[in-house]
Scaffold this motif. Structure first.
Motif, PDB file in Angstrom:
ATOM      1  N   ILE A 107      25.510 -32.383  36.173  1.00 34.35           N
ATOM      2  CA  ILE A 107      25.062 -31.297  37.032  1.00 34.35           C
ATOM      3  C   ILE A 107      26.215 -31.005  37.978  1.00 34.35           C
ATOM      4  O   ILE A 107      26.743 -31.905  38.627  1.00 34.35           O
ATOM      5  CB  ILE A 107      23.804 -31.683  37.834  1.00 34.35           C
ATOM      6  CG1 ILE A 107      22.685 -32.123  36.895  1.00 34.35           C
ATOM      7  CG2 ILE A 107      23.359 -30.523  38.711  1.00 34.35           C
ATOM      8  CD1 ILE A 107      21.479 -32.680  37.603  1.00 34.35           C
ATOM      9  N   GLU A 108      26.617 -29.726  38.023  1.00 40.23           N
ATOM     10  CA  GLU A 108      27.744 -29.367  38.867  1.00 40.23           C
ATOM     11  C   GLU A 108      27.493 -28.035  39.550  1.00 40.23           C
ATOM     12  O   GLU A 108      26.600 -27.291  39.176  1.00 40.23           O
ATOM     13  CB  GLU A 108      29.026 -29.298  38.041  1.00 40.23           C
ATOM     14  CG  GLU A 108      28.997 -28.280  36.936  1.00 40.23           C
ATOM     15  CD  GLU A 108      30.185 -28.370  35.996  1.00 40.23           C
ATOM     16  OE1 GLU A 108      31.139 -29.107  36.284  1.00 40.23           O
ATOM     17  OE2 GLU A 108      30.155 -27.676  34.982  1.00 40.23           O
ATOM     18  N   TYR A 115      24.556 -23.276  39.611  1.00 44.45           N
ATOM     19  CA  TYR A 115      24.359 -24.595  39.025  1.00 44.45           C
ATOM     20  C   TYR A 115      24.875 -24.587  37.601  1.00 44.45           C
ATOM     21  O   TYR A 115      24.708 -23.610  36.874  1.00 44.45           O
ATOM     22  CB  TYR A 115      22.874 -24.966  39.011  1.00 44.45           C
ATOM     23  CG  TYR A 115      22.236 -24.953  40.372  1.00 44.45           C
ATOM     24  CD1 TYR A 115      22.561 -25.913  41.321  1.00 44.45           C
ATOM     25  CD2 TYR A 115      21.311 -23.979  40.713  1.00 44.45           C
ATOM     26  CE1 TYR A 115      21.976 -25.907  42.573  1.00 44.45           C
ATOM     27  CE2 TYR A 115      20.707 -23.966  41.971  1.00 44.45           C
ATOM     28  CZ  TYR A 115      21.046 -24.921  42.893  1.00 44.45           C
ATOM     29  OH  TYR A 115      20.473 -24.911  44.135  1.00 44.45           O
ATOM     30  N   GLY A 116      25.487 -25.685  37.196  1.00 44.19           N
ATOM     31  CA  GLY A 116      25.914 -25.862  35.832  1.00 44.19           C
ATOM     32  C   GLY A 116      25.338 -27.141  35.271  1.00 44.19           C
ATOM     33  O   GLY A 116      25.322 -28.175  35.952  1.00 44.19           O
ATOM     34  N   LEU A 117      24.826 -27.080  34.064  1.00 47.68           N
ATOM     35  CA  LEU A 117      24.270 -28.241  33.369  1.00 47.68           C
ATOM     36  C   LEU A 117      24.938 -28.352  32.015  1.00 47.68           C
ATOM     37  O   LEU A 117      25.079 -27.354  31.308  1.00 47.68           O
ATOM     38  CB  LEU A 117      22.761 -28.079  33.148  1.00 47.68           C
ATOM     39  CG  LEU A 117      21.876 -27.900  34.366  1.00 47.68           C
ATOM     40  CD1 LEU A 117      20.454 -27.592  33.928  1.00 47.68           C
ATOM     41  CD2 LEU A 117      21.896 -29.140  35.228  1.00 47.68           C
ATOM     42  N   LYS A 118      25.344 -29.563  31.647  1.00 48.04           N
ATOM     43  CA  LYS A 118      25.876 -29.778  30.303  1.00 48.04           C
ATOM     44  C   LYS A 118      25.761 -31.256  29.960  1.00 48.04           C
ATOM     45  O   LYS A 118      25.760 -32.117  30.832  1.00 48.04           O
ATOM     46  CB  LYS A 118      27.318 -29.293  30.179  1.00 48.04           C
ATOM     47  CG  LYS A 118      28.308 -29.993  31.086  1.00 48.04           C
ATOM     48  CD  LYS A 118      29.687 -29.381  30.921  1.00 48.04           C
ATOM     49  CE  LYS A 118      30.651 -29.965  31.938  1.00 48.04           C
ATOM     50  NZ  LYS A 118      31.985 -29.377  31.829  1.00 48.04           N
ATOM     51  N   LEU A 119      25.652 -31.518  28.683  1.00 47.59           N
ATOM     52  CA  LEU A 119      25.616 -32.896  28.213  1.00 47.59           C
ATOM     53  C   LEU A 119      27.034 -33.436  28.197  1.00 47.59           C
ATOM     54  O   LEU A 119      27.970 -32.721  27.827  1.00 47.59           O
ATOM     55  CB  LEU A 119      24.991 -32.969  26.823  1.00 47.59           C
ATOM     56  CG  LEU A 119      23.536 -32.507  26.718  1.00 47.59           C
ATOM     57  CD1 LEU A 119      23.063 -32.599  25.274  1.00 47.59           C
ATOM     58  CD2 LEU A 119      22.633 -33.303  27.638  1.00 47.59           C
ATOM     59  N   LYS A 123      20.647 -40.435  32.254  1.00 49.10           N
ATOM     60  CA  LYS A 123      21.601 -40.621  33.352  1.00 49.10           C
ATOM     61  C   LYS A 123      22.118 -39.251  33.762  1.00 49.10           C
ATOM     62  O   LYS A 123      22.344 -38.381  32.928  1.00 49.10           O
ATOM     63  CB  LYS A 123      22.754 -41.514  32.927  1.00 49.10           C
ATOM     64  CG  LYS A 123      22.325 -42.948  32.701  1.00 49.10           C
ATOM     65  CD  LYS A 123      23.525 -43.857  32.682  1.00 49.10           C
ATOM     66  CE  LYS A 123      23.193 -45.295  32.378  1.00 49.10           C
ATOM     67  NZ  LYS A 123      21.977 -45.828  32.820  1.00 49.10           N
ATOM     68  N   VAL A 124      22.307 -39.069  35.073  1.00 47.98           N
ATOM     69  CA  VAL A 124      22.810 -37.820  35.620  1.00 47.98           C
ATOM     70  C   VAL A 124      24.170 -38.104  36.248  1.00 47.98           C
ATOM     71  O   VAL A 124      24.325 -39.075  36.991  1.00 47.98           O
ATOM     72  CB  VAL A 124      21.835 -37.244  36.671  1.00 47.98           C
ATOM     73  CG1 VAL A 124      22.416 -36.011  37.339  1.00 47.98           C
ATOM     74  CG2 VAL A 124      20.491 -36.932  36.033  1.00 47.98           C
ATOM     75  N   PHE A 125      25.159 -37.259  35.946  1.00 45.04           N
ATOM     76  CA  PHE A 125      26.514 -37.399  36.479  1.00 45.04           C
ATOM     77  C   PHE A 125      26.801 -36.216  37.402  1.00 45.04           C
ATOM     78  O   PHE A 125      26.589 -35.064  37.026  1.00 45.04           O
ATOM     79  CB  PHE A 125      27.551 -37.399  35.355  1.00 45.04           C
ATOM     80  CG  PHE A 125      27.251 -38.360  34.238  1.00 45.04           C
ATOM     81  CD1 PHE A 125      26.842 -39.662  34.492  1.00 45.04           C
ATOM     82  CD2 PHE A 125      27.388 -37.963  32.921  1.00 45.04           C
ATOM     83  CE1 PHE A 125      26.575 -40.542  33.458  1.00 45.04           C
ATOM     84  CE2 PHE A 125      27.135 -38.837  31.873  1.00 45.04           C
ATOM     85  CZ  PHE A 125      26.717 -40.133  32.144  1.00 45.04           C
TER      86      PHE A 125
END
Length: 118
Positions: A28-29, A40-44, A61-63
């Motif tokens: 999450i960035e 917001y940005g989400l990516k695996l 897990k969230v980074f």
């Protein structure tokens, strides 16, 4: 910390399971853009970086990188699935203003308290 609802954890788990590349968790960035200034940005991600905050949400897990974390600390993420569509819903106490789409925000410089993953 960042909180993911059970629906969000299950959705991320489904995305990881269906991914063609190995994924260790969800990044999450915050990036420049959107109608309110940041989005917001989400990516695996295959793995976290040494500077990341890693949040253990059970099966997921969230980074979060160190630049994004202060703007996301205390945020809650849900996953909505309805006839109108599906997607992640962000509730960010650090947002002074959000756009109607819910994926863009302007940060509040004072911040807020923390929450844990549930």
């Amino acid at each position: 910390m960042i909180t993911l609802t059970e629906k969000a954890i299950n959705a991320v788990g489904r995305f990881i399971a269906s991914s063609e590349t190995p994924s260790a968790g969800l990044r999450i960035e915050v990036t420049d853009g959107g109608c309110s200034g940041y989005q917001y940005g989400l990516k695996l991600e295959a793995e976290n970086t040494p500077d990341d905050t890693v949040i253990d949400c059970g099966t997921v897990k969230v980074f979060v990188d160190p630049v994004s974390f202060p703007m996301l600390d205390g945020m809650s993420i849900d996953f909505l699935d309805s006839i109108d569509g599906s997607g992640f819903k962000f509730s960010n106490p650090n947002a002074a203003k959000s756009c109607a789409c819910g994926s863009s925000f302007n940060p509040n410089p004072s911040g807020t308290g923390t929450k844990t993953c549930s």
